[in-house]
Design a protein around this motif. Structure first.
Motif, mmCIF file in Angstrom:
data_model
loop_
_atom_site.group_PDB
_atom_site.id
_atom_site.type_symbol
_atom_site.label_atom_id
_atom_site.label_comp_id
_atom_site.label_asym_id
_atom_site.label_seq_id
_atom_site.Cartn_x
_atom_site.Cartn_y
_atom_site.Cartn_z
ATOM 1 N N UNK A 1 6.709 -12.931 -5.535
ATOM 2 C CA UNK A 1 6.141 -11.597 -5.648
ATOM 3 C C UNK A 1 5.601 -11.172 -4.285
ATOM 4 N N UNK A 2 5.548 -9.866 -4.058
ATOM 5 C CA UNK A 2 5.112 -9.416 -2.733
ATOM 6 C C UNK A 2 4.510 -8.021 -2.795
ATOM 7 N N UNK A 3 3.573 -7.796 -1.880
ATOM 8 C CA UNK A 3 2.915 -6.496 -1.726
ATOM 9 C C UNK A 3 2.289 -6.447 -0.335
ATOM 10 N N UNK A 4 2.016 -5.249 0.152
ATOM 11 C CA UNK A 4 1.332 -5.092 1.441
ATOM 12 C C UNK A 4 0.540 -3.801 1.427
ATOM 13 N N UNK A 5 -0.267 -3.631 2.463
ATOM 14 C CA UNK A 5 -0.959 -2.357 2.716
ATOM 15 C C UNK A 5 -1.714 -1.865 1.491
ATOM 16 N N UNK A 6 -2.548 -2.742 0.932
ATOM 17 C CA UNK A 6 -3.320 -2.349 -0.243
ATOM 18 C C UNK A 6 -4.438 -1.368 0.092
ATOM 19 N N UNK A 7 -4.999 -1.460 1.292
ATOM 20 C CA UNK A 7 -6.064 -0.537 1.720
ATOM 21 C C UNK A 7 -7.078 -0.336 0.595
ATOM 22 N N UNK A 8 -7.620 -1.447 0.131
ATOM 23 C CA UNK A 8 -8.396 -1.440 -1.112
ATOM 24 C C UNK A 8 -9.624 -0.539 -1.081
#
Length: 259
Positions: A4-11
């Motif tokens: 699984x992958x994700x980026x740039x959440x800028x939470x």
């Protein structure tokens, strides 16, 4: 293996961190839970830009470690930002101190591994390597864009990006081929570069990508590219007003047999 992958959440754009707000951790966890797929893979790749605040970045990585057997994280440019006077005082106007603090915080989490300068790690026989993949700033036009347009030049403090680029490229030349390469800055030209009108501070092109799958971020798009036998995957959450799909995605990795 599926990853699984994700980026740039800028939470902190989605879950505000204000002063001594006691419930930001729980609100962050609720937000992150909505991103999870119905069935999580064993491995999650987070390709940079978690939050402008280390305490929220730590909470996010801790949450992910509770749902994945292994999490790999690389720093993004926003993970070095000092966005307030309070932060600048805390880290003595040095973004590297923020980097060190987050590494120390996550060192207490068994399932999290931070990858820097194309360090190689192995999980269940699959080889991963990662780095920020800083842009070079060698061209005059790139330096002018960095100085006059990019927020990096204002919010990243006393951190020599050009020198970091050189160190990373030296490490990449020595890096063996791996199965999964993780970078924050894209290693190939993508649709976003045409939309932006340039690739200054948005690209560090790698002449040879020494992996069968590359996961990256930085540009806010969600796309899979196939190029020269390599699968390139980007799944940026981006900013709220961009209204990108809010979901962690999955890519298949075929383990390379080695002698």
């Amino acid at each position: 293996m599926n990853i699984d992958y994700i980026s740039d959440l800028h939470l902190d754009f989605y879950v505000k961190v204000k002063g001594d707000d006691a419930d930001y951790t729980e609100r962050t966890r609720v937000f992150l839970a909505e991103l999870l797929p119905k069935v999580c893979a064993d491995v999650l790749v987070v390709a940079g830009d978690l939050s402008h605040y280390n305490r929220q970045s730590f909470d996010a990585l801790k949450f992910f470690s509770e749902h994945y057997a292994q999490v790999f994280f690389v720093f993004g440019n926003h993970d070095y930002y000092l966005v307030s006077n309070k932060q600048r005082r805390k880290y003595h106007e040095r973004s590297a101190e923020r980097e060190v603090e987050l590494i120390e915080l996550v060192s207490a989490l068994d399932r999290i591994q931070v990858l820097q300068k194309f360090e190689v790690a192995v999980y269940n026989g699959v080889r991963f390597a990662g780095a920020t993949n800083w842009y070079s700033l060698e061209l005059d036009a790139a330096w002018q864009f960095y100085r006059d347009v990019s927020n990096d030049s204002v919010l990243i403090k006393k951190y020599m990006i050009a020198e970091q680029h050189q160190e990373e490229m030296a490490a990449y030349r020595e890096m063996p081929s791996v199965d999964v390469l993780i970078t924050h800055v894209p290693p190939i030209e993508i649709d976003s570069h045409r939309a932006y009108g340039n690739s200054y501070c948005y690209l560090n092109e790698l002449e040879t990508v020494k992996a069968s799958v590359c996961v990256f971020g930085h540009c806010h798009e969600q796309q899979v590219y196939e190029q020269d036998g390599v699968t390139f995957a980007i799944n940026a959450l981006g900013y709220p007003d961009q209204k990108l799909a809010r979901q962690i995605r999955t890519v298949r990795v075929e383990k390379t047999e080695r002698e």
